[in-house]
Design an enzyme around this catalytic site. Structure first.
Site, short mmCIF file in Angstrom:
data_model
loop_
_atom_site.label_atom_id
_atom_site.label_comp_id
_atom_site.label_asym_id
_atom_site.label_seq_id
_atom_site.Cartn_x
_atom_site.Cartn_y
_atom_site.Cartn_z
N HIS A 118 0.83 -1.22 0.00
CA HIS A 118 0.00 0.00 0.00
C HIS A 118 0.87 1.27 0.00
CE1 HIS A 118 -2.83 2.99 1.85
NE2 HIS A 118 -3.67 2.38 1.04
N SER A 319 -10.04 -14.23 -1.15
CA SER A 319 -10.08 -12.78 -1.37
C SER A 319 -11.40 -12.36 -2.01
CB SER A 319 -8.92 -12.36 -2.27
OG SER A 319 -9.09 -11.02 -2.66
C1 LIG Z 1 -6.91 0.56 2.75
C2 LIG Z 1 -5.56 0.03 2.99
C3 LIG Z 1 -4.63 0.71 3.80
C4 LIG Z 1 -4.80 2.10 4.34
O1 LIG Z 1 -5.91 2.36 5.03
P1 LIG Z 1 -6.39 3.84 5.30
O2 LIG Z 1 -7.48 3.59 6.27
O3 LIG Z 1 -6.82 4.42 4.02
O4 LIG Z 1 -5.27 4.60 5.93
C5 LIG Z 1 -3.42 0.10 4.03
N1 LIG Z 1 -3.13 -1.08 3.50
C6 LIG Z 1 -3.98 -1.75 2.72
C7 LIG Z 1 -3.58 -3.08 2.15
C8 LIG Z 1 -5.23 -1.22 2.42
O5 LIG Z 1 -6.05 -1.89 1.62
#
Ligand SMILES: *Cc1c(COP(=O)(O)O)cnc(C)c1O
Length: 371
Positions: A118, A319
């Protein structure tokens, strides 16, 4: 209320209603009802400080917050009396907490993460000024274990901080932490820390029959899970969960607020712990089992519908993220899809039904014909 204000709000509400019905590209469950909590909007509640310690600011929901942490300790296989955590502002803060912890324990460690990680992680590493190396991903979004092994081998003298993806954002891929542990053992790396980004799948794997390895018994040292994704919430939130013994290292007592300063932010939302607590309590473990099973079925249905219609689609095991060929810009906008290079994905959250999938597939086909 001023007439003009009301008009603006009514307009916004109409937009929300319209857009909400076509939310299929982001993993945010809309299937919730928190109206029982509305009276709590009338108070200046604040969860400042460590939820496991007293605070001078007593209008808080620390008690419920601790119960939320207990729930996640259970599903992440960490004995409650060894667990520590808090409700965060979302996945990013949970990742920052975990990586901060890893960096505090191994200040000279190198953070390894895959290409499919991410976007928050690269930013966090910059903020933490942590040494880091990006590892190749496989086609399905899982980390490339050979590249990981080779890279760690070259840096065998430095502690390993591994950022495990437990459900990547784009492809829902899950890094196999037992394989990672094997690699570390093989290379005789003794100083290691594993943080798991389980934003979405942290609320899926505990509820399936045959999950990929996950949890503290599989080697996690910390984990971040989102609250506004699978659980669903009108306010972004999540949890950071780790071992109490680690947190003792970073705790600092702050006299002004009479709290133990173990959280990243100072003032913290008191409503989001209440929402997560309410949802977990009302739905319960069995309720989530059913919701997750239903979503996985819809995801499987979507893969079949796309493929039957000549649009290549697939998903990773366990998934709800269905990857398919990127449709036209019009379809991307209409269904709020998240495009990436030549792919897009549909995320079968509980509010996404077979009918929704049919409508998306039909629109994609129409776009094809229009070309
Ligand atoms: C959505 C997501 C995040 C981040 O989440 P936020 O709430 O937007 O900060 C981090 N890692 C993964 C894999 C995600 O899908």
């Amino acid at each position: 209320m001023k007439a003009e204000t009301k008009e603006r709000l009514d307009g916004l509400l109409r937009d929300f209603e319209d857009l909400g019905s076509r939310l299929v590209g982001y993993p945010c469950n809309q299937d919730f009802d928190y109206s029982a909590l509305l009276p709590f909007l009338g108070y200046v509640a604040n969860n400042v400080g460590d939820p496991f310690h007293d605070s001078n600011f007593q209008v808080n929901t620390h008690e419920m917050e601790r119960e939320v942490i207990d729930f996640f300790a259970d599903v992440m296989h960490l004995p409650r009396d060894e667990a520590w955590g808090y409700v965060t502002s979302g996945g990013t803060e949970g990742n920052m907490y975990g990586l901060y912890m890893g960096r505090e324990i191994f200040p000279d460690g190198v953070v390894y993460f895959s290409q499919d990680t991410h976007y928050s992680v690269v930013k966090i590493l910059r903020v933490l000024k942590a040494r880091n190396i990006m590892i190749k991903s496989q086609e399905n979004g899982e980390i490339d274990y050979d590249d990981l092994r080779e890279t760690i081998r070259i840096n065998r003298d430095v502690p390993v901080i591994f950022m495990a993806n437990i459900g990547t954002t784009m492809k829902g891929a899950i890094d196999d932490v037992s394989k990672v542990r094997e690699i570390l053992d093989d290379l005789a790396v003794t100083d290691s820390y594993i943080h798991a980004d389980a934003a979405l799948s942290g609320m899926i794997l505990p509820f399936v029959d045959d999950p990929q390895p996950y949890g503290f018994d599989a080697g996690f040292d910390s984990v971040a899970v989102s609250g506004h994704k699978m659980i669903g919430s009108p306010l972004p939130c999540g949890v950071a969960l780790t071992k109490a013994e680690y947190v003792a290292r970073i705790a600092r007592s702050i006299e002004y607020v009479g709290v133990l300063d173990t959280t990243l932010t100072g003032s913290r939302n008191a409503l989001t712990p209440l929402m997560m607590w309410y949802a977990l309590r009302e739905r319960g473990f069995e309720g989530y089992r059913e919701a997750v099973a239903g979503s996985l079925e819809v995801a499987e249905y979507a893969v079949a519908r796309f493929n039957d219609s000549g649009i290549p689609a697939w998903r990773n095991r366990n998934s709800v993220t269905v990857v398919f060929s990127k449709p036209s810009a019009r379809v991307v906008r209409k269904w709020q899809l998240a495009p990436y290079e030549d792919i897009a994905h549909l995320i079968a959250m509980p509010h996404v039904t077979r009918e929704t999938v049919d409508a998306v597939v039909d629109d994609c086909l129409e776009g094809e014909r229009g070309k």
